[in-house]
Design an enzyme around this catalytic site. Sequence first.
Site, PDB file in Angstrom:
ATOM      1  N   ARG A  11      41.587  74.315  86.875  1.00 46.04           N
ATOM      2  CA  ARG A  11      42.061  72.898  86.655  1.00 46.04           C
ATOM      3  C   ARG A  11      43.452  72.575  86.119  1.00 46.04           C
ATOM      4  NH1 ARG A  11      37.434  70.317  83.253  1.00 46.04           N
ATOM      5  NH2 ARG A  11      38.331  68.570  83.336  1.00 46.04           N
ATOM      6  N   CYS A  12      44.020  73.629  85.375  1.00 47.06           N
ATOM      7  CA  CYS A  12      45.478  73.621  84.993  1.00 47.06           C
ATOM      8  C   CYS A  12      46.239  73.630  86.036  1.00 47.06           C
ATOM      9  CB  CYS A  12      45.442  74.529  84.372  1.00 47.06           C
ATOM     10  SG  CYS A  12      47.415  75.254  83.951  1.00 47.06           S
ATOM     11  N   SER A  13      47.256  72.735  86.154  1.00 47.04           N
ATOM     12  CA  SER A  13      48.716  72.527  86.973  1.00 47.04           C
ATOM     13  C   SER A  13      49.546  73.515  86.635  1.00 47.04           C
ATOM     14  CB  SER A  13      49.563  71.248  86.530  1.00 47.04           C
ATOM     15  OG  SER A  13      49.797  71.036  85.408  1.00 47.04           O
TER      16      SER A  13
END
Length: 116
Positions: A11-13
Amino acid sequence: MTDITLYHNPRCSKSRETLKLLEENNVQPTIRLYLETPPNREEIHEVLKKLGIGARELIRKTEQEYKDNNLKDTNLSEDQLIDALIEYPKLIQRPIAIKGERAVIGRPPESVLDLL
């Protein structure tokens, strides 16, 4: 199989960018979904040693758990901070790439290229 392990949060870019960068360099890391399988005390100690930092530097200070648990308190010991990282793995900086005795935090993602 590769010799790089990536503590990854899809979920973390920055985590996604780091994984993409490794793959573009023909590296298929072993993915550790650390939110699903949190590291234990020994693993956190190893990661800190490989990064060459203390627990406070590994903590994401923007997370609600940081504020809720008063982790900014400078009187907290290293062990107390590690306890928080174990209890709230969301607090762990991400992504972390580990190769042998070295590790880097993928912020910016290009920092993982130092391990190649």
